[in-house]
Write a protein that holds these residues in place. Sequence first.
Motif, PDB file in Angstrom:
ATOM      1  N   ILE A   1       4.285  56.808  -8.116  1.00  0.00           N
ATOM      2  CA  ILE A   1       3.443  56.025  -9.021  1.00  0.00           C
ATOM      3  C   ILE A   1       3.109  56.843 -10.258  1.00  0.00           C
ATOM      4  CG2 ILE A   1       1.152  55.001  -9.293  1.00  0.00           C
ATOM      5  CD1 ILE A   1       1.324  54.168  -6.326  1.00  0.00           C
TER       6      ILE A   1
ATOM      7  N   CYS B   1       6.107  57.072 -12.581  1.00  0.00           N
ATOM      8  CA  CYS B   1       6.286  55.848 -13.375  1.00  0.00           C
ATOM      9  C   CYS B   1       5.321  55.823 -14.555  1.00  0.00           C
ATOM     10  CB  CYS B   1       6.098  54.610 -12.501  1.00  0.00           C
ATOM     11  SG  CYS B   1       7.362  54.401 -11.221  1.00  0.00           S
ATOM     12  N   LYS B   2       4.084  56.313 -14.341  1.00  0.00           N
ATOM     13  CA  LYS B   2       3.120  56.383 -15.442  1.00  0.00           C
ATOM     14  C   LYS B   2       3.604  57.347 -16.517  1.00  0.00           C
ATOM     15  CE  LYS B   2      -1.001  55.336 -12.673  1.00  0.00           C
ATOM     16  NZ  LYS B   2      -2.274  55.878 -12.122  1.00  0.00           N
TER      17      LYS B   2
ATOM     18  N   GLU C   1      17.386  52.379 -11.388  1.00  0.00           N
ATOM     19  CA  GLU C   1      17.104  53.556 -12.225  1.00  0.00           C
ATOM     20  C   GLU C   1      17.866  54.792 -11.767  1.00  0.00           C
ATOM     21  OE1 GLU C   1      14.724  55.451 -15.397  1.00  0.00           O
ATOM     22  OE2 GLU C   1      15.328  53.396 -14.882  1.00  0.00           O
TER      23      GLU C   1
ATOM     24  N   ASP D   1       5.997  47.257  -3.884  1.00  0.00           N
ATOM     25  CA  ASP D   1       5.785  46.155  -4.834  1.00  0.00           C
ATOM     26  C   ASP D   1       6.644  44.919  -4.547  1.00  0.00           C
ATOM     27  OD1 ASP D   1       3.967  47.767  -6.239  1.00  0.00           O
ATOM     28  OD2 ASP D   1       5.560  48.600  -7.492  1.00  0.00           O
TER      29      ASP D   1
ATOM     30  N   LYS E   1       9.250  63.474 -17.269  1.00  0.00           N
ATOM     31  CA  LYS E   1       9.114  62.541 -16.148  1.00  0.00           C
ATOM     32  C   LYS E   1       8.918  63.353 -14.863  1.00  0.00           C
ATOM     33  CE  LYS E   1      12.338  59.184 -18.182  1.00  0.00           C
ATOM     34  NZ  LYS E   1      13.611  58.452 -17.947  1.00  0.00           N
TER      35      LYS E   1
ATOM     36  N   LYS F   1       7.101  53.335 -18.617  1.00  0.00           N
ATOM     37  CA  LYS F   1       7.823  52.058 -18.615  1.00  0.00           C
ATOM     38  C   LYS F   1       7.926  51.539 -17.185  1.00  0.00           C
ATOM     39  CE  LYS F   1      12.448  54.000 -17.938  1.00  0.00           C
ATOM     40  NZ  LYS F   1      13.848  53.990 -18.382  1.00  0.00           N
ATOM     41  N   GLU F   2       8.272  50.275 -17.072  1.00  0.00           N
ATOM     42  CA  GLU F   2       8.527  49.694 -15.763  1.00  0.00           C
ATOM     43  C   GLU F   2       9.848  50.245 -15.231  1.00  0.00           C
ATOM     44  OE1 GLU F   2       6.781  47.552 -13.839  1.00  0.00           O
ATOM     45  OE2 GLU F   2       5.092  47.719 -15.251  1.00  0.00           O
ATOM     46  N   ILE F   3       9.857  50.650 -13.986  1.00  0.00           N
ATOM     47  CA  ILE F   3      11.074  51.237 -13.404  1.00  0.00           C
ATOM     48  C   ILE F   3      11.534  50.397 -12.226  1.00  0.00           C
ATOM     49  CG2 ILE F   3      11.982  53.207 -12.086  1.00  0.00           C
ATOM     50  CD1 ILE F   3      10.344  55.030 -13.833  1.00  0.00           C
ATOM     51  N   ASP F   4      12.795  50.021 -12.264  1.00  0.00           N
ATOM     52  CA  ASP F   4      13.434  49.355 -11.126  1.00  0.00           C
ATOM     53  C   ASP F   4      14.033  50.451 -10.257  1.00  0.00           C
ATOM     54  OD1 ASP F   4      15.288  48.111  -9.370  1.00  0.00           O
ATOM     55  OD2 ASP F   4      15.499  46.399 -10.721  1.00  0.00           O
TER      56      ASP F   4
END
Length: 412
Positions: free
Chosen positions: A218, A221-222, A233, A258, A179, A226-229
């Motif tokens: 960004i 996150c890619k 997180e 967002d 990550k 997964k979608e990250i809050d």
Amino acid sequence: MSRRVGIEKINIYGTSMFLDQKKLAVARGKDPEKVVSDFLIDTRSLNPPWEDTVTMAANAAKKVMEGIDPEEIGMLIVGTEGSVDFGKPISTNIMGALGLHNNIRNYETKHACYSGVAAMDPAVSWVASGFNHGKKALVIATDFSREHLDTKEEFVMGGTAAAMIISDNPEVLELEMNKRGTWSTDIYDTFRPTALAEVGNNEVSLYSYMDALEGSYIDYCKKAGKEIDFEKEFRYNLYHTPFPGIAFQGHRTLLNKDREVRLKKKEIQADFDKRVMPGLQLSRRIGSTYGCSNFVGLAALLSGDAPVDEGDRISLFAYGSGAIGEFYSGILQKNSRKIVKDMKIHETFDQRRECSVEEYEMVEKLRNTYVENANFKPDFSILDDHYKKHYEGKGLLVLKEVKDYYRTYEWS
């Protein structure tokens, strides 16, 4: 099974002197309360003329090397934008000062304030690859500002060094290698075209910082897939701090990303105080932390009073003018707080000598005369014999002499 890699030990050296930001503001005809609230800097580090990026780095590393056999170190990388030579890397000076063995890979990295993370990344990859053959890496970031007397940039200057052991025993922070988001562009925001000049456009730099933050997040996150809050997180968020106040603007950017309805300033401030401010406690005493920013933030978080638990995920954002941004994350370990507290970083900061504005101006002007000077010996008698009181017999590395450009260092 993937190898666990990260920071085993970390130490921060904040130089031996400081200047009170409010006193500087008064001397320059500024509102002291506004200066502190805008920049979130209470004091700034200041170097005596016998300290440079080499001495700062060695003084940070000496303590982190305690209990570690020098033979265990297989790589030494130093990140800086304040090198003392355009050819010979300061990693060689530091290698000699620390007495490291000859079968070691050493070099210097440069990318403005990204230089520290630029030094850490290959060390992490080297350990993770297994080609380290059981060795550890010593990674150091070290930088200080040039003279900016009576300018608008004067209030965001400073200097410090951070030293870390990178290994497959990450007792402080395990890095999540899968990550890691990056963003780059070609821009002139702030730069050092000569050994004396440190120039740029502050407004351009601010916008570039925010672009790099959002762009690298960004990409992170890619890479995470997964979608990250963002709020859920990460337990804490550490930002690059050319001055600590910029962290609020960065945090606001990510909190509102967002969102259909932007958060109110009061809501942003509450989250900032909880998740960002604990990592700013040392930079508020240093001023600009340059390539050390992420590491100073980590040390501040773990040496303070904020609640931290094993398994907490933290985010880190590194930025370097020119420009690059990197957003990455790590997991705090069981003994992370104890290891950092044992370094007694705050106690070392407490021993620094406060300089008056007049003394600060004298030191900055004197340091300028040494830059690219082929022959000089630092004046060890200035500042009421500060050298005798703070250095003599303390085992700190100092610059003894420059002769025909050859630099001689010695332990006090």
